[in-house]
Motif scaffolding. Structure first.
Motif, short mmCIF file in Angstrom:
data_model
loop_
_atom_site.label_atom_id
_atom_site.label_comp_id
_atom_site.label_asym_id
_atom_site.label_seq_id
_atom_site.Cartn_x
_atom_site.Cartn_y
_atom_site.Cartn_z
N ARG A 220 2.16 -2.48 16.35
CA ARG A 220 3.07 -1.56 16.20
C ARG A 220 3.53 -0.86 14.76
N ALA A 221 4.15 -1.80 13.87
CA ALA A 221 4.52 -1.29 12.69
C ALA A 221 3.27 -0.87 11.68
N ARG A 222 3.29 0.07 10.95
CA ARG A 222 2.12 0.57 10.30
C ARG A 222 2.49 1.14 8.89
N GLU A 223 2.01 0.68 7.84
CA GLU A 223 2.22 0.92 6.73
C GLU A 223 0.74 1.38 5.88
N GLU A 224 0.96 2.27 4.76
CA GLU A 224 -0.42 2.39 4.18
C GLU A 224 -0.10 2.21 2.58
N VAL A 225 -1.20 1.76 2.04
CA VAL A 225 -1.19 1.49 0.51
C VAL A 225 -2.39 1.96 -0.38
N ALA A 226 -2.27 2.69 -1.42
CA ALA A 226 -3.27 3.15 -1.94
C ALA A 226 -4.17 2.03 -2.42
N SER A 227 -5.50 2.07 -2.26
CA SER A 227 -6.72 1.20 -2.68
C SER A 227 -7.16 1.35 -4.03
N ALA A 228 -7.65 0.14 -4.69
CA ALA A 228 -8.10 0.25 -6.12
C ALA A 228 -9.55 0.79 -5.87
N ARG A 229 -10.06 1.53 -7.02
CA ARG A 229 -11.14 2.23 -7.07
C ARG A 229 -12.16 1.15 -7.11
N ASP A 230 -13.14 1.29 -6.53
CA ASP A 230 -14.50 0.22 -6.64
C ASP A 230 -14.07 -0.97 -6.45
#
Length: 572
Positions: free
Chosen positions: A162-172
């Motif tokens: 149900r609950a959804r979040e997004e977080v930026a990912s680290a490069r490489d």
């Protein structure tokens, strides 16, 4: 009884033994061999594999570990994960941190927290410092289901579908890791259960049912059992020669001794302190392996003693009041007493490595010259002795970057107390001719009456002021103080002692707790008192700020041009 008579008696008794009794004896022997190898030879670390699928592996305390309780997803090389599903359970005052796409000191994290002072967040980390964070959009329950899904430039976190979040990912990046708060708890394997794992390209990782490491308990058990089975004839003959009276009495007695020993060694593996020690330094693993070996040696010494008594007084093998020497309860009492004595001894063993390398570093006229005294949290435990990220070393780099020609000696020693440091002060510190002495040594003294601590601290400060221009007393930060305000059970009575001693001229108190509390969203502690690389960096920043703010900055005064260099350690 002659050797020939003993051998004949053993053969006669062997002929009368039932197949069942033989199986009991050798299964018990295999169990003892297996547990002994597991505890003393195998490099397998505890806590154990935390996932039924065997994909989350414990990370031993090293330069890349973020906490004592730290696991990493085991995936094939160059195959980053695309989807990870797992179930979690969190008790009150616990928090789980999921480290996503870690590349060195850069990563994204999602933290589920049930600790009042530690919020549930999603954050971006660069250089081990949080550069962006926000509150988690959903409140984690006591248990639930999580799915991490890699998107273009971000990672989606889906909780309970149900609950959804997004977080930026680290490069490489590519790694997936989990840490638990408090980090010294060995219970992470009971908090996270790994489900389906999907790699890039749509490849699903199969469960690891039969694929075990060479050092796994299953492999060790098979090897131990095979060795006992192949050598059962020679082992039986050797037992008859070494313990003729024991061997010719009752096979059940030998089996009982071995089973009791196996239970004892197995019980030792569930002691939290033992689990943590097996994950720390080589020196501590050596002490623990010696401990287990002594227990085994005492057990077989009991067998030898029993055999000697049976040979001298054969009537003990008959029925009667004295038959108690042969029954299992006596052995249980014997090994129980040995175990208690060895636990006390093991707890009192202090592993101390003197700072030989640091004492050999010459000041070469540099100033400020800073001697940092403390325990293992200063030395940088559990990292290698020459690890360059302990806070005294970072402090030196910060001061040099600020224009000071500084040198900082890391004189931290594991388990060091104030009395230990005072006894060695003239031999270690005086030859270095420091302009500033930093004393960070509270936790190792935080027991009993604070009075002796105050007196010992005053004595050490008096020694330091005999030649140094200034002394800084550090209120050694501990996890309970930073994360549990008001619960200072161990160090609470000792902090005021630093303020009392600091009333002397030339003495300053540094309390890094407020600064660390502001930064507690970062992973600061390896365990209850030892710092992570980021924790050491924050400590160094607090010390550098305190040094620059000294009244008149006497310890920051540069050395006179062409002035004499500080004498080498040991020089008159």
């Amino acid at each position: 009884m002659t050797d020939g008579a003993s051998g004949a008696a053993a053969v006669a008794h062997e002929a009368g033994r039932t197949p069942r009794s033989r199986r009991v004896a050798w299964v018990a022997s295999a169990l003892v061999v297996f547990l002994y190898l597991l505890l003393t030879v195998s490099p397998v670390v505890l806590p154990r594999l935390v996932s039924p699928r065997g994909r989350l592996l414990h990370v031993a305390a090293g330069l890349d570990s973020l906490a004592t309780n730290h696991v990493r997803l085991d995936t094939p090389p160059a195959r980053p994960w695309r989807n990870v599903e797992l179930d979690y359970r969190i008790r009150p005052n616990e928090a789980l941190t999921f480290v996503l796409d870690r590349a060195g000191d850069d990563y994204a994290l999602v933290r589920l927290s049930r600790l009042p002072g530690l919020d549930s967040i999603v954050a971006e980390v660069h250089g081990n410092a949080i550069v962006a964070k926000r509150a988690l959009g959903f409140e984690p329950g006591e248990s639930g289901h999580l799915r991490f899904q890699r998107l273009a430039g971000a990672i989606a976190v889906i909780c309970d579908q149900r609950a959804r979040e997004e977080v930026a990912s680290a490069r490489d990046g590519g790694t997936f890791e989990v840490t638990m708060f408090p980090p010294s708890s060995p219970d992470l394997h009971r908090r996270v259960s790994l489900g389906e794992v999907m790699l890039e390209g749509g490849i699903a990782l199969p469960p690891l049912v039969a694929m075990e490491r060479i050092t796994s308990p299953v492999t060790l058990a098979l090897v131990a059992g095979l060795a006992v089975w192949l050598g059962r004839g020679r082992l039986r003959a050797a037992a008859a020669r070494a313990l003729p009276h024991q061997h010719s009495a009752e096979v059940g007695a030998i089996a009982t001794v071995l089973v009791c020993l196996a239970i004892l060694l197995g019980a030792m593996t569930v002691i939290p302190r033992v689990q943590l020690l097996m994950s720390f330094t080589k020196e501590e693993r050596l002490v623990y392996r010696t401990f287990a070996s002594v227990v085994v040696a005492l057990s077989f010494a009991f067998l030898a003693l029993r055999d000697a008594v049976l040979g001298r007084w054969p009537r003990l093998r008959r029925k009667g009041l004295l038959r108690g020497f042969m029954v299992p309860p006596l052995y249980v009492v014997f090994i129980g007493v040995c175990f208690v004595l060895l636990v006390i001894l093991f707890d009192r063993v202090q592993i101390r490595t003197e700072p030989t390398y640091e004492l050999a570093r010459l000041a070469d006229g540099r100033s400020p010259r800073i001697a940092v005294l403390g325990g293992s949290s200063t030395r940088g435990y559990p990292f290698p002795p020459l690890w360059g990220a302990s806070y005294p070393m970072v402090l030196e780099r910060l001061l040099v970057a600020g224009g000071a020609n500084a040198i900082a000696w890391n004189l931290g020693v594991e388990s060091a107390t104030l009395s230990y440091l005072t006894e060695r002060y003239d031999r270690w510190v005086t030859p270095l001719a420091p302009t500033l002495v930093v004393i960070n040594n509270v936790a190792n003294n935080a027991f009993g009456d604070p009075g002796p601590f105050r007196d010992g601290l005053a004595e050490l400060v008096e020694k330091a002021l005999g030649h140094a221009q200034h002394v800084i007393l550090v209120k050694e930060p501990m996890l309970e103080v930073v994360y549990h305000a008001g619960r200072w059970a161990s160090v609470g009575p000792f902090y005021p002692m630093l303020d009392e001693v600091a009333k002397h001229p030339g003495v300053t108190v540094l309390d890094p707790v407020p600064m660390l509390t502001e930064q507690r969203d970062e992973l600061l502690f390896m365990d209850d008192v030892h710092l992570t690389p980021q924790g050491h960096r924050r400590m160094a920043e607090a010390l550098a700020r305190a040094i620059r703010e000294l009244d008149g900055a006497p310890a920051m005064a540069p050395a006179a041009a062409g002035g004499p260099a500080a004498p080498a350690p040991g020089a008159p």
